[in-house]
Design a protein around this motif. Structure first.
Motif, mmCIF file in Angstrom:
data_model
loop_
_atom_site.group_PDB
_atom_site.id
_atom_site.type_symbol
_atom_site.label_atom_id
_atom_site.label_comp_id
_atom_site.label_asym_id
_atom_site.label_seq_id
_atom_site.Cartn_x
_atom_site.Cartn_y
_atom_site.Cartn_z
ATOM 1 N N GLY A 265 24.605 52.595 2.859
ATOM 2 C CA GLY A 265 24.581 52.184 4.255
ATOM 3 C C GLY A 265 23.301 52.521 4.986
ATOM 4 N N SER A 266 22.432 53.312 4.361
ATOM 5 C CA SER A 266 21.228 53.770 5.075
ATOM 6 C C SER A 266 20.282 52.616 5.390
ATOM 7 C CB SER A 266 20.509 54.842 4.250
ATOM 8 O OG SER A 266 20.127 54.321 2.982
ATOM 9 N N GLY A 267 20.141 51.661 4.472
ATOM 10 C CA GLY A 267 19.262 50.525 4.729
ATOM 11 C C GLY A 267 19.736 49.678 5.885
ATOM 12 N N LEU A 268 21.053 49.543 6.009
ATOM 13 C CA LEU A 268 21.620 48.742 7.092
ATOM 14 C C LEU A 268 21.490 49.430 8.445
ATOM 15 C CD1 LEU A 268 24.841 47.441 5.302
ATOM 16 C CD2 LEU A 268 22.610 46.335 5.490
ATOM 17 N N LYS A 269 21.218 50.714 8.435
ATOM 18 C CA LYS A 269 20.965 51.425 9.693
ATOM 19 C C LYS A 269 19.508 51.259 10.144
ATOM 20 C CE LYS A 269 24.531 54.925 8.871
ATOM 21 N NZ LYS A 269 24.810 56.354 8.597
ATOM 22 N N ILE A 270 18.652 50.884 9.217
ATOM 23 C CA ILE A 270 17.249 50.664 9.544
ATOM 24 C C ILE A 270 17.046 49.267 10.115
ATOM 25 C CG2 ILE A 270 14.931 50.425 8.558
ATOM 26 C CD1 ILE A 270 15.710 52.561 6.521
ATOM 27 N N ILE A 271 17.660 48.291 9.468
ATOM 28 C CA ILE A 271 17.471 46.887 9.840
ATOM 29 C C ILE A 271 18.829 46.238 10.066
ATOM 30 C CG2 ILE A 271 16.534 44.661 9.101
ATOM 31 C CD1 ILE A 271 14.707 46.251 7.188
ATOM 32 N N GLU A 272 18.944 45.520 11.144
ATOM 33 C CA GLU A 272 20.166 44.765 11.401
ATOM 34 C C GLU A 272 19.809 43.317 11.685
ATOM 35 O OE1 GLU A 272 23.488 46.280 13.477
ATOM 36 O OE2 GLU A 272 22.629 48.271 13.691
ATOM 37 N N LYS A 273 20.750 42.431 11.397
ATOM 38 C CA LYS A 273 20.510 41.006 11.592
ATOM 39 C C LYS A 273 21.350 40.493 12.745
ATOM 40 C CE LYS A 273 20.292 36.591 9.166
ATOM 41 N NZ LYS A 273 20.472 35.886 7.883
ATOM 42 N N SER A 274 20.705 39.748 13.616
ATOM 43 C CA SER A 274 21.407 39.163 14.751
ATOM 44 C C SER A 274 22.120 37.902 14.276
ATOM 45 C CB SER A 274 20.418 38.821 15.868
ATOM 46 O OG SER A 274 21.084 38.218 16.948
ATOM 47 N N ALA A 275 23.434 37.992 14.106
ATOM 48 C CA ALA A 275 24.218 36.860 13.607
ATOM 49 C C ALA A 275 25.541 36.790 14.377
ATOM 50 C CB ALA A 275 24.474 37.004 12.111
ATOM 51 N N PRO A 276 25.563 36.078 15.489
ATOM 52 C CA PRO A 276 26.768 36.030 16.319
ATOM 53 C C PRO A 276 27.811 35.014 15.860
ATOM 54 C CG PRO A 276 25.017 34.779 17.352
ATOM 55 C CD PRO A 276 24.432 35.363 16.105
ATOM 56 N N TYR A 277 27.710 34.567 14.593
ATOM 57 C CA TYR A 277 28.638 33.555 14.102
ATOM 58 C C TYR A 277 30.082 34.053 14.183
ATOM 59 C CZ TYR A 277 24.237 32.278 11.817
ATOM 60 O OH TYR A 277 22.927 31.988 11.554
ATOM 61 N N TYR A 278 30.928 33.194 14.711
ATOM 62 C CA TYR A 278 32.379 33.407 14.796
ATOM 63 C C TYR A 278 32.779 34.556 15.728
ATOM 64 C CZ TYR A 278 31.850 30.416 10.762
ATOM 65 O OH TYR A 278 31.487 29.392 9.942
ATOM 66 N N LEU A 279 31.859 34.990 16.570
ATOM 67 C CA LEU A 279 32.248 35.905 17.644
ATOM 68 C C LEU A 279 32.964 35.102 18.729
ATOM 69 C CD1 LEU A 279 29.137 38.227 18.124
ATOM 70 C CD2 LEU A 279 31.213 38.653 16.810
ATOM 71 N N PRO A 280 33.807 35.745 19.516
ATOM 72 C CA PRO A 280 34.507 35.014 20.585
ATOM 73 C C PRO A 280 33.522 34.505 21.628
ATOM 74 C CG PRO A 280 34.857 37.379 20.815
ATOM 75 C CD PRO A 280 34.189 37.180 19.494
ATOM 76 N N ASP A 281 33.763 33.316 22.101
ATOM 77 C CA ASP A 281 32.865 32.673 23.058
ATOM 78 C C ASP A 281 33.510 32.695 24.443
ATOM 79 O OD1 ASP A 281 31.179 31.101 24.516
ATOM 80 O OD2 ASP A 281 31.217 29.382 23.154
ATOM 81 N N TYR A 282 33.015 33.602 25.289
ATOM 82 C CA TYR A 282 33.523 33.727 26.656
ATOM 83 C C TYR A 282 32.525 33.200 27.680
ATOM 84 C CZ TYR A 282 37.046 36.886 24.656
ATOM 85 O OH TYR A 282 38.081 37.429 23.918
ATOM 86 N N ARG A 283 31.634 32.326 27.269
ATOM 87 C CA ARG A 283 30.594 31.851 28.182
ATOM 88 C C ARG A 283 31.182 31.047 29.343
ATOM 89 N NH1 ARG A 283 26.625 28.803 24.098
ATOM 90 N NH2 ARG A 283 28.689 28.184 23.321
ATOM 91 N N THR A 284 30.629 31.316 30.507
ATOM 92 C CA THR A 284 30.949 30.485 31.669
ATOM 93 C C THR A 284 29.775 29.581 32.024
ATOM 94 O OG1 THR A 284 30.181 32.255 33.127
ATOM 95 C CG2 THR A 284 32.555 32.183 32.608
ATOM 96 N N ARG A 285 28.621 29.863 31.395
ATOM 97 C CA ARG A 285 27.421 29.029 31.551
ATOM 98 C C ARG A 285 26.584 29.185 30.282
ATOM 99 N NH1 ARG A 285 26.614 33.540 34.801
ATOM 100 N NH2 ARG A 285 24.745 34.783 34.301
ATOM 101 N N PRO A 286 25.667 28.264 30.023
ATOM 102 C CA PRO A 286 24.854 28.339 28.805
ATOM 103 C C PRO A 286 24.103 29.664 28.700
ATOM 104 C CG PRO A 286 24.569 26.210 29.875
ATOM 105 C CD PRO A 286 25.362 27.052 30.825
ATOM 106 N N SER A 287 24.092 30.234 27.488
ATOM 107 C CA SER A 287 23.386 31.496 27.265
ATOM 108 C C SER A 287 22.985 31.593 25.800
ATOM 109 C CB SER A 287 24.268 32.696 27.647
ATOM 110 O OG SER A 287 25.432 32.735 26.840
ATOM 111 N N ASN A 288 22.063 32.491 25.513
ATOM 112 C CA ASN A 288 21.554 32.696 24.159
ATOM 113 C C ASN A 288 22.399 33.755 23.464
ATOM 114 O OD1 ASN A 288 20.082 33.497 21.858
ATOM 115 N ND2 ASN A 288 18.152 32.865 22.799
ATOM 116 N N SER A 289 23.230 33.335 22.518
ATOM 117 C CA SER A 289 24.137 34.274 21.846
ATOM 118 C C SER A 289 23.382 35.255 20.963
ATOM 119 C CB SER A 289 25.174 33.505 21.015
ATOM 120 O OG SER A 289 24.537 32.687 20.050
ATOM 121 N N TYR A 290 22.243 34.826 20.379
ATOM 122 C CA TYR A 290 21.467 35.725 19.526
ATOM 123 C C TYR A 290 20.860 36.867 20.354
ATOM 124 C CZ TYR A 290 21.860 32.256 15.832
ATOM 125 O OH TYR A 290 22.354 31.396 14.884
#
Length: 461
Positions: free
Chosen positions: A317-342
């Motif tokens: 798990g140590s490598g994953l603590k150094i680098i993380e990837k921004s991947a909002p796929y399949y997260l809940p979408d509560y947007r009320t207006r357009p926004s950048n999920s990443y």
């Protein structure tokens, strides 16, 4: 791939060569080089085609319910898009088998029973998806608006995402031309795999107006994204057919020359695979060990040695603590207006780690932080779905008591000064422990039954 080629009546030598081409293709090495998960689905594709062949050969007598169900279930467990394509291939084999076999009812019953068993074996996948997709609005994977630029093309160079390369171009074209020009001499199995493979090859190319199609049906920009994904399945089918075609050439000298050409082609493919992996290896040992930086977030500055050591230490798990990837796929979408999920994911989840401690205890996510005053607002780096259950300092929280961001990260009001503890669970009416135990037992029984049947059949021989 070797056993698929043998089932297609290819000789042992040709089967070995087609297996080498398959293993050396960029689709298989793509997992090591790019962590392309489609590679796992394509690795299992020969098993799918083997099951399909049993539907059209020998009146489907060799088709067994449990192995067919296990094959389909395994692909579904690994990669959903690959499963969709695999099932489409099996449907074609089933239709051909229904016309070909005299035991139509028997084939139908076998396939229906296998489908029911496959559904049981994959309940954890489709049951979870059904519940989450029907109870939440979700972010889709990123939409590829220029799909036509990711279509396959015949080429004389290397085999990659958008180029067939010299070796595969020659093999695919030769196989399709030979089958259609000598169709009266070609076996039914060879015709079927070549036709299906040809269709997948066309789907992967710019012969399909992907730009116009994606404008008319924008959903495929997120679901399929890249037309070249069809090519991996075309490769398996056309290689299997090509091996059978060569093995059944009546002119021995011609067959010998084609075998030599195939050996040379294997050399080219293996050299390309080696070169591709070697380039990645050079990156890894350079000052820039991360090849692709799009969507990558560094929590702070790390040297190249710190990065490489983080991914090679026994603590996985140590490598994953150094680098993380921004991947909002399949997260809940509560947007009320357009926004950048990443950007929201980076800001609210990845970068929002200071002064927050997260642990998991008995399946419950426990989040702790210190509040300077009672009533202090704190955005927490977690995600809340429709069926999520929250409690703050052992008191239940309703959705009305928290403010959710566009990606579902909650802002919570501390109800005391000092350490506050929030717990997050997920309550599912569909996925229960008892049902998951039933799925696990079904896998154990199915695998053991297959092993016992195989051992008995080998012993009887």
């Amino acid at each position: 791939m070797y056993f698929l080629s043998r089932a297609m009546t290819a000789t042992k030598k040709i089967s070995l060569l087609t297996a080498i081409l398959f293993m050396g293709s960029f689709w298989i090495t793509g997992w090591e080089a790019n962590q392309n998960f489609m590679s796992w689905g394509i690795m299992l594709m020969p098993l799918v085609v083997l099951s399909g062949l049993k539907m059209i050969n020998n009146n489907a007598e060799d088709l067994k319910i449990i192995p067919l169900a296990l094959t389909v279930a395994l692909v579904i467990q690994v990669h959903v898009l690959s499963a969709v394509m695999s099932i489409a291939v099996l449907v074609v084999f089933f239709v051909v088998g229904m016309f070909q076999t005299s035991g139509k009812l028997k084939l139908l019953v076998k396939c229906l029973l296998a489908a029911v068993l496959a559904l049981l074996l994959t309940f954890n996948v489709w049951g979870s998806m059904l519940e989450v997709f029907t109870s939440n609005a979700l972010y889709s994977p990123f939409a590829e608006h220029d799909m036509s630029s990711w279509a396959m093309n015949i080429s004389t160079g290397d085999y990659d995402y958008v180029h067939l390369g010299l070796v595969m171009s020659v093999i695919f074209i030769a196989q399709i031309i030979f089958v259609f020009s000598k169709k009266e001499k070609i076996s039914l199995a060879n015709k079927v795999v070549t036709i299906i493979g040809g269709i997948f090859l066309i789907l992967s190319s710019n012969l399909i107006p992907w730009a116009r199609l994606s404008d008319s049906f924008p959903q495929i920009q997120s679901f399929l994204q890249f037309p070249y994904r069809f090519n991996g399945f075309a490769m398996v089918l056309l290689l299997a057919g090509f091996g059978a075609t060569i093995s059944n050439l009546s002119v021995k000298l011609l067959r010998k020359n084609v075998e030599i050409g195939l050996m040379i082609g294997c050399g080219f493919i293996l050299f390309q695979a080696y070169t591709s992996l070697q380039i990645r290896n050079e990156f890894w040992h350079s000052d820039q060990p991360i090849v692709k930086k799009s969507g990558i977030y560094f929590l702070k500055h790390y040297s190249s040695n710190q990065i490489t050591n983080g991914f090679t230490t026994p603590n996985l798990g140590s490598g994953l603590k150094i680098i993380e990837k921004s991947a909002p796929y399949y997260l809940p979408d509560y947007r009320t207006r357009p926004s950048n999920s990443y950007a929201a994911y980076e800001r609210e989840i990845i970068a929002n780690y200071k002064n927050v401690k997260k642990t998991v205890k008995n399946g419950t996510l426990v989040v702790k932080w210190n509040a300077k005053t009672k009533g202090e607002l704190k955005r927490l780096p977690i995600v809340v779905y429709e069926n999520s259950v929250l409690s703050l300092n052992k008191h239940a929280l309703s959705k009305d008591q928290v403010k959710l961001s566009s990606i579902g990260s909650p802002t919570v009001k501390a109800d005391k000064k000092g350490e506050n503890t929030l717990t997050l669970n997920y309550h599912s009416d569909m996925i229960t422990k008892l049902r998951l135990v039933a799925v696990a037992l079904a896998w154990v029984i199915s695998v053991l039954s297959t092993i016992i049947f195989y051992v008995k059949s080998r012993y009887n021989k």
